[in-house]
Design a protein around this motif. Structure first.
Motif, short mmCIF file in Angstrom:
data_model
loop_
_atom_site.label_atom_id
_atom_site.label_comp_id
_atom_site.label_asym_id
_atom_site.label_seq_id
_atom_site.Cartn_x
_atom_site.Cartn_y
_atom_site.Cartn_z
N TYR A 253 0.84 -1.19 0.00
CA TYR A 253 0.00 0.00 0.00
C TYR A 253 0.88 1.25 0.00
N GLN A 254 0.32 2.34 -0.46
CA GLN A 254 1.05 3.60 -0.41
C GLN A 254 0.07 4.74 -0.20
N ARG A 255 0.53 5.79 0.46
CA ARG A 255 -0.31 6.96 0.70
C ARG A 255 -0.47 7.75 -0.59
N LEU A 256 -1.63 8.37 -0.77
CA LEU A 256 -1.84 9.23 -1.91
C LEU A 256 -0.97 10.47 -1.78
N GLY A 257 -0.34 10.84 -2.88
CA GLY A 257 0.49 12.04 -2.89
C GLY A 257 -0.21 13.15 -3.66
N GLY A 258 0.53 13.79 -4.55
CA GLY A 258 -0.05 14.85 -5.36
C GLY A 258 -0.60 16.00 -4.53
N SER A 259 -1.87 16.30 -4.71
CA SER A 259 -2.51 17.43 -4.03
C SER A 259 -3.07 17.06 -2.66
N PRO B 287 -1.88 15.86 0.33
CA PRO B 287 -1.33 16.42 1.56
C PRO B 287 -1.71 17.88 1.80
N ASP B 288 -1.69 18.69 0.72
CA ASP B 288 -2.07 20.10 0.87
C ASP B 288 -3.56 20.25 1.19
N ILE B 289 -4.40 19.41 0.57
CA ILE B 289 -5.84 19.48 0.85
C ILE B 289 -6.11 19.19 2.31
N LEU B 290 -5.43 18.16 2.84
CA LEU B 290 -5.69 17.72 4.21
C LEU B 290 -5.01 18.59 5.26
N LYS B 291 -4.12 19.50 4.85
CA LYS B 291 -3.56 20.45 5.80
C LYS B 291 -4.61 21.47 6.23
N ALA B 292 -5.48 21.84 5.30
CA ALA B 292 -6.47 22.88 5.58
C ALA B 292 -7.86 22.32 5.84
N ASP B 293 -8.07 21.02 5.59
CA ASP B 293 -9.40 20.41 5.71
C ASP B 293 -9.24 18.97 6.15
N ALA B 294 -10.35 18.27 6.35
CA ALA B 294 -10.31 16.86 6.74
C ALA B 294 -11.22 16.06 5.82
N ALA B 295 -10.77 14.87 5.47
CA ALA B 295 -11.56 14.00 4.59
C ALA B 295 -12.75 13.43 5.36
N LEU C 58 -5.53 9.08 -10.04
CA LEU C 58 -5.18 7.95 -9.18
C LEU C 58 -3.87 8.15 -8.44
N HIS C 59 -3.16 9.24 -8.75
CA HIS C 59 -1.94 9.57 -8.01
C HIS C 59 -2.19 10.66 -6.97
N GLY C 60 -3.43 11.15 -6.89
CA GLY C 60 -3.75 12.16 -5.90
C GLY C 60 -3.70 13.59 -6.40
N ASN C 61 -3.43 13.79 -7.68
CA ASN C 61 -3.39 15.15 -8.24
C ASN C 61 -4.82 15.66 -8.47
N GLU C 62 -5.09 16.88 -8.06
CA GLU C 62 -6.44 17.44 -8.19
C GLU C 62 -6.74 17.79 -9.64
N ILE C 63 -7.89 17.30 -10.12
CA ILE C 63 -8.35 17.57 -11.48
C ILE C 63 -9.39 18.68 -11.47
#
Length: 306
Positions: free
Chosen positions: A50-56, A58-66, A90-95
């Motif tokens: 398994y691996q953590r989602l990267g891309g955008s 980490p920045d999204i979750l700094k200011a908000d919560a899933a 699928l790499h976590g980059n915001e579209i």
């Protein structure tokens, strides 16, 4: 939208053929000496990585919560406590990003074509947004909404199911004078999860899971919540149709698999089908006999347990 390869899920520690042959030879020799060699090896369960989602992310979750997540073959839809819906590759980059709600997103779903994303919120709204145009529709309800599911053919039918603290399962469809709601179930507590596949619709509340046949307009099966299991408000159940007839139910620390099949109505006219329930699913008793839905509105779903 470009398609990205999914992270590999592969067994760890694959041995070379020569090492494997040597291991088998040694095992055979030692076992033969002790008289316990059976001539075959036990299959080992693969270990997944398994691996953590990267891309955008980490920045999204700094200011908000899933708060919720939906998965499509090509992308992800992430709902947050601030009322936003982030569409990620699928790499976590915001579209794309939608901000359709004023309170936390309680559920998010994607239609089969990957063209529409549906979301619902604690603020009582359900919003369906197109990923390829500015089209969006907002539906207001008097109580917080906990679950939403788009019809697989939402792009052409404009049908979705929703439910929440109003304790009603509602099907919203397009009519002559705009969208209209039809309540198909009520009075058994908040609706916390919904899943649909073709004409079959399943939903969960504190009592358990029920299955509805939209083609015939009736409930056809139920799965009671196991005695002693936590309520749906504490551990949200998860429903997934693996096919139009196989439903997977995840509830706290248990998984149940149910199968639904069509049966002819005992007293119906020629060619008029009724929805009955049977199986057997793996591990279910093969001697069970279930009546047709023409005679009973609810019959038990054939289950296997994990």
């Amino acid at each position: 939208m470009a398609e990205h390869a999914e992270p590999a899920l592969s067994p760890r520690g694959s041995a070379s053929s020569s090492a494997s042959d040597c291991s088998r030879s040694c095992s055979s020799a030692s076992s033969s000496e002790s008289g316990s060699f059976s001539g075959s090896e036990e299959e080992q369960e693969p270990t997944l990585t398994y691996q953590r989602l990267g891309g955008s992310v980490p920045d999204i979750l700094k200011a908000d919560a899933a708060s919720c997540l939906a998965v499509h073959a090509k992308f992800l839809a992430l709902g947050t406590l601030a009322g936003a819906v982030h569409v990620l590759d699928l790499h976590g980059n915001e579209i794309r990003r939608f901000t359709p709600h004023s309170a936390n997103v309680t559920d998010v779903c994607i239609d089969a074509t990957g063209e529409f994303v549906g979301s619902c919120s604690q603020d009582g709204t359900v919003v369906v947004s197109s990923l390829y145009s500015a089209e969006a529709s907002t539906h207001w309800y008097p109580r917080p909404v906990r679950a939403v599911a788009l019809d697989a053919e939402y792009a052409s039918k404009r049908v979705f199911a929703t439910g929440g603290l109003a304790c009603q399962l509602t099907i919203n469809s397009k009519g002559w004078f705009g969208a209209k709601d039809a309540v198909v179930h009520s009075g058994e507590g908040p609706i916390v999860a919904i899943a649909c596949a073709g004409q079959m619709l399943a939903w969960a509340n504190d009592l358990g899971v029920k299955v509805y046949d939209a083609q015939h307009g009736k409930r056809v099966s139920y799965v009671e919540r196991a005695a002693g299991s936590p309520p749906a408000q504490a551990f949200k159940p998860h429903l997934r149709w693996e096919s139009g007839s196989e439903l997977v139910i995840g509830w706290a620390d248990s998984i149940k698999i149910g199968r639904v099949r069509l049966r002819d109505a005992g007293g119906g006219g020629a060619g008029s089908p009724a929805v009955g329930v049977g199986g057997p699913a793996a591990g279910a008793a093969t001697s069970n006999r279930y009546p047709s839905a023409a005679a009973h509105s609810d019959v038990p779903l054939s289950l296997s347990h994990s």
